[in-house]
Motif scaffolding. Structure first.
Motif, short mmCIF file in Angstrom:
data_model
loop_
_atom_site.label_atom_id
_atom_site.label_comp_id
_atom_site.label_asym_id
_atom_site.label_seq_id
_atom_site.Cartn_x
_atom_site.Cartn_y
_atom_site.Cartn_z
N ALA A 164 0.95 -1.38 -0.14
CA ALA A 164 -0.09 0.00 -0.01
C ALA A 164 0.78 1.10 0.00
N THR A 165 1.99 1.23 0.70
CA THR A 165 2.86 2.39 0.98
C THR A 165 3.54 2.65 -0.49
N ASP A 166 3.54 1.68 -1.42
CA ASP A 166 4.06 2.13 -2.71
C ASP A 166 2.97 2.81 -3.49
N ALA A 167 1.89 2.82 -3.23
CA ALA A 167 0.90 3.92 -3.88
C ALA A 167 1.01 5.23 -3.36
N LEU A 168 1.16 5.41 -2.14
CA LEU A 168 1.16 6.46 -1.36
C LEU A 168 2.63 7.12 -1.73
N ARG A 169 3.70 6.56 -1.83
CA ARG A 169 4.90 7.26 -2.48
C ARG A 169 4.75 7.77 -3.84
N LEU A 170 4.18 6.92 -4.76
CA LEU A 170 3.82 7.31 -6.08
C LEU A 170 3.15 8.58 -6.08
N ALA A 171 2.02 8.70 -5.38
CA ALA A 171 1.25 10.07 -5.04
C ALA A 171 2.24 11.22 -4.81
N CYS A 172 3.05 10.82 -3.96
CA CYS A 172 4.02 12.14 -3.48
C CYS A 172 4.81 12.52 -4.74
N ALA A 173 5.45 11.27 -5.50
CA ALA A 173 6.12 11.55 -6.63
C ALA A 173 5.40 12.55 -7.78
N LEU A 174 3.85 11.97 -8.02
CA LEU A 174 3.25 13.01 -8.85
C LEU A 174 3.28 14.25 -8.46
N ALA A 175 3.07 14.59 -7.06
CA ALA A 175 2.89 16.04 -6.60
C ALA A 175 4.36 16.53 -6.50
N ASP A 176 5.52 15.96 -6.78
CA ASP A 176 6.85 16.30 -6.70
C ASP A 176 7.14 16.76 -5.16
N GLY A 177 6.56 15.74 -4.45
CA GLY A 177 6.93 15.58 -3.04
C GLY A 177 7.85 14.66 -2.68
N ASP A 178 7.88 14.41 -1.22
CA ASP A 178 9.09 13.68 -0.60
C ASP A 178 8.61 12.37 -0.81
N VAL A 179 9.38 11.32 -1.70
CA VAL A 179 9.16 10.02 -1.69
C VAL A 179 9.53 9.36 -0.59
N THR A 180 10.40 9.96 0.26
CA THR A 180 10.93 8.99 1.46
C THR A 180 9.75 9.17 2.60
N LEU A 181 8.69 9.95 2.56
CA LEU A 181 7.64 10.13 3.29
C LEU A 181 8.03 10.99 4.60
N GLU A 214 8.87 13.93 5.12
CA GLU A 214 8.53 15.50 4.83
C GLU A 214 7.01 15.28 4.45
N ARG A 215 6.30 16.49 4.95
CA ARG A 215 4.91 16.51 4.32
C ARG A 215 4.79 16.76 2.91
N THR A 216 3.86 16.19 2.18
CA THR A 216 3.70 16.70 0.66
C THR A 216 2.27 17.21 0.49
N ARG A 217 2.11 18.06 -0.27
CA ARG A 217 1.07 19.01 -0.56
C ARG A 217 0.48 18.50 -1.79
N PHE A 218 -0.31 17.54 -1.80
CA PHE A 218 -0.95 16.75 -2.89
C PHE A 218 -1.85 17.70 -3.77
N GLN A 278 -1.08 11.16 5.96
CA GLN A 278 -0.95 11.33 4.56
C GLN A 278 -1.89 10.58 3.72
N TRP A 279 -2.33 9.69 4.26
CA TRP A 279 -3.56 9.07 3.37
C TRP A 279 -4.85 9.72 3.51
N LYS A 280 -5.18 10.24 4.42
CA LYS A 280 -6.22 10.89 4.73
C LYS A 280 -6.22 12.38 3.65
N ARG A 281 -4.97 12.87 3.50
CA ARG A 281 -4.92 14.08 2.68
C ARG A 281 -4.96 13.45 1.23
N LEU A 282 -4.26 12.47 0.84
CA LEU A 282 -4.46 11.74 -0.38
C LEU A 282 -5.81 11.49 -0.90
#
Length: 740
Positions: free
Chosen positions: A250-267, A269-273, A308-312
């Protein structure tokens, strides 16, 4: 390769591998080309080589021969791009001015310099004179209020005119650029190496992987992408290319969402989706649903990243897609509507009840790597020999399921745990941030420690490839294994944290450069000299410009166009065991905020002269990008024979928000240096010993001859003249030796 980003890709290949891609077909001279064309091409190659030598690089014989078949315009085009790349690699792409233009000569004593600045202020305009006199009446002085303090009083050209040419020395650095394959092949190979790395990449390499993945997403892929952050970067490129992402948690999907938002794929730092396109939403939800439908136990991955999941969820709108109910369940867990404790929480619950053996058994079954990382704690928590034996038995079952990187990390940790407790412990996080705390752990019994070390050595040896013939440069033996992404900074000649490398020269000169992005920024290069007992002998900084051993180039307090500071030390006159160079942020932007910042050091002979910055004397240049307000790139250490070596740190200290100084952090530096100097890292020497135990033949490189047969060469830099089919391992791709 004719492609809009071909030049960018070529630059990445040269920077990562020191290989210049083979010239493209169609640009070589025809067989019956006029003799004048041949001669002009050969002349251009010689001029290219001379230009490279001025910055400490050289063309290999094979590369010179390949370029010799090109016409002059083609050679000049390749030369311009390659020179720009290597100049940036060594830090020669910017102008390095100094406050005292005659440095290292002409630097006054600090009180005399300050007095001169005051005297100049008193004959300046009336407003300045009044302000300075008022400060003096009240018994204090703000150096930054003095017109001539901290601001260059001469141009870069004026500084150059004050220095003679550098006298060449046989000990000047010469880094050989070798001939690579076609650009497409080089790019594909570099992509597969970075994507398939068994150790995490640093942020700079992750950014490079993103560029490569965008180009290679529909081409050959590595067999596995074991590091989750790298997988997220690759998945973004695959999604953009219309390919299905590679998800197995499941976390792979969350990291991918962070990458699509140019956020932190290490999780971390907070990513603004951002709003996602419908195809991307469908791909994420479908992939997430498939993962959880196949393995419902992976719902436990959601709890650690609930926020992070709630924001996504606000961007994915899972309620619009009833065909994927397992994906929708993720967001119910994130909202707290369904309780699914994480594996770590279940283990903690068992430990809280004193059921250590049961916790170890749970982790051995479901997360072998987590068990191995928790082994020290479990062994210390175990009540009595019987429970400790149960923990050891669980660890033995877990070892085959742990990654090679985890096995090596645990091995390094345990070899530094003795029965005698030490008073303090140094912590280094994944971003390179470092701090010190009292060590309250109970020591581990030596019998237990030795038993686990034996099991780890056996498993690591089993996983290692054993090449038939290894050719080894002895200078690489004490290079530490790169077990984390932040263990090595991007740059030239950098080595992983804990590595030792020889320092051969009479004068040691280190430097820092920074360029502010939006506001005035003052970095201060400083150095502490520590005695054998880690107490401070002396220091050099803006408050102490001269000492018996060396000289500071002067304080620069703003950098709208970039600024440099230098410190030179006569190694024979240093009265101490350690030299601790560091960069303090006095005010302004942090290392992650400035437009650019880096640190490096040069070695030269006393009679060489030259400018303050001479690229061919640079042994190391390291980008400064990290947390905190103080950077500690490395430490120079005197060995038992009186020679010097560099011990690599790559650390960032929190420091104060402003006004950090060498004097104010002496105790912290001493504690950090002691904690890391007295720690034994796993080095390449350890892996070679294991390979030798598997029958590998190891030959020490003498720098004069190379075997006629293919070898695996291990050295600090590539070696020219190896037989076809040979493989080269340098610090840049040392991660390739880490077993899966």
């Amino acid at each position: 390769m004719e492609h809009p980003i071909a030049h960018t890709l070529e630059r990445l290949v040269v920077r990562h591998t020191l290989r210049v891609p083979a010239p493209a077909e169609g640009k070589t001279l025809e067989r019956n080309a006029p003799e004048e064309g041949l001669r002009q091409g050969a002349d251009a190659v010689r001029q290219f080589d001379v230009a490279l030598m001025s910055v400490g690089f050289k063309l290999s014989g094979g590369l010179m021969a390949a370029l010799g078949g090109l016409d002059r315009p083609a050679v000049e085009t390749i030369a311009a791009r390659t020179l720009a790349t290597v100049r940036e690699l060594v830090g020669d792409h910017v102008d390095h001015n100094v406050y005292f233009k005659d440095f290292p000569a002409g630097v006054p004593d600090t009180p005399d310099f300050w007095a001169a600045c005051v005297a100049q202020a008193l004959v300046a305009d009336e407003e300045t004179r009044t302000r300075v006199l008022d400060q003096l009446r009240h018994g204090h002085l703000d150096l930054l209020s003095l017109p001539t303090y901290g601001r260059y009083q001469h141009t870069y050209e004026d500084m150059l005119a004050a220095h003679d040419e550098l006298t060449a020395s046989a000990r000047d650095r010469v880094t050989v650029l070798v001939l690579g394959g076609p650009l497409e092949d080089e790019v594909a190979g570099l992509y597969r190496a970075l994507a398939g790395s068994t150790t995490p990449l640093g942020p700079e390499h992750l950014a490079d992987l993103a560029v490569l993945a965008a180009h290679c997403a529909d081409g050959p892929q590595p067999d596995t992408i074991p590091i989750r952050e790298s997988r997220a970067v690759v998945n973004k490129a695959r999604l953009m290319a219309g390919c299905a992402p590679l998800l197995d948690t499941a976390t792979d999907a969350l990291r991918l969402a962070c990458a699509l938002a140019d956020g932190d794929v290490t999780l971390r730092e907070r990513t603004r989706f951002r709003a996602l396109s419908r195809p991307h939403r469908r791909a994420l939800l479908a992939g997430l649903d498939a993962v959880l439908a196949a393995a419902p136990g992976k719902y436990a991955d959601v709890a650690p990243y609930r926020e992070q999941w709630k924001r996504l969820g606000e961007r994915l709108h899972p309620h619009e897609y009833p065909q994927w109910p397992h994906a929708a369940e993720v967001f119910a867990i994130a909202r707290g509507e369904r309780k699914v404790p994480s594996l770590a929480a279940r283990a903690e619950e068992l430990l809280g009840r004193g059921e250590v053996a049961e916790a170890a058994g749970l982790l051995a079954r479901e997360a072998p790597g987590l068990l191995l990382r928790s082994l020290d704690r479990l062994l210390r928590t175990a009540a009595g020999d019987e429970e400790r034996d149960a923990v050891l038995a669980a660890a033995l079952r877990a070892v085959p399921g742990g990654s090679g990187r985890v096995l090596l990390s645990v091995r390094e940790h345990l070899q530094n745990r003795s029965e005698q407790a030490v008073p303090q412990r140094v912590f280094v996080n994944r971003a390179g941030g470092a701090w010190v705390a009292d060590d309250t752990r109970e020591p581990l019994p030596s019998a237990v420690r030795e038993r686990v070390l034996g099991v780890l050595d056996t498993e690591i040896r089993r996983r290692l490839d054993a090449p038939a013939h290894l050719l080894v440069d002895p200078d690489i033996l004490d290079v530490a294994l790169p077990l984390s992404g932040r263990a090595t900074a991007a740059g030239l000649g950098t080595l992983p944290r804990g590595s030792l490398s020889p320092v051969d020269g009479e004068l040691l000169r280190f430097f820092t450069y920074w360029k502010q992005a939006a506001r005035n920024t003052d970095y201060d290069l400083s150095a502490l000299v520590l005695r054998d007992d880690y107490t401070t002998g002396t220091w050099l900084s803006y408050t102490n410009l001269r000492s018996v051993a060396g000289t500071h180039s002067g304080d620069v307090t703003e950098a709208p166009d970039g600024a440099s500071e230098f410190i030179e030390l006569w190694l024979g006159a240093v009265d101490g065991r350690f030299i601790v160079p560091h960069v303090n942020i006095y005010s302004g932007e942090g290392f992650d905020e400035v437009a650019e910042s880096f640190f490096g050091f040069m070695l030269r002979d006393a009679a060489q002269g030259g400018r303050p910055y001479e690229p061919r004397t640079v042994r190391m240049k390291s980008d400064l990008r990290g947390p905190g307000r103080i950077a500690l790139p490395l430490v120079f250490e005197r060995d038992d024979e009186g020679g010097w070596q560099a011990r690599w740190m790559h650390l960032y200290l929190k420091g104060s928000p402003a006004a950090n100084t060498a004097e104010g952090n002496r105790v912290t530096f001493a504690t950090l240096v002691r904690g890391l100097v007295e720690r034994t890292p796993l080095t390449l020497r350890y892996l070679l010993d294991l390979m030798a135990g598997k029958g590998a033949r190891i030959t020490v490189a003498d720098g004069r001859t190379v075997p006629d047969e293919p070898v695996v060469y291990l050295g600090l830099e590539p070696l020219d003249g190896l037989a076809p089919g040979s493989r080269v391992i340098t610090p840049g791709n040392l991660r390739d030796l880490i077993p899966a």
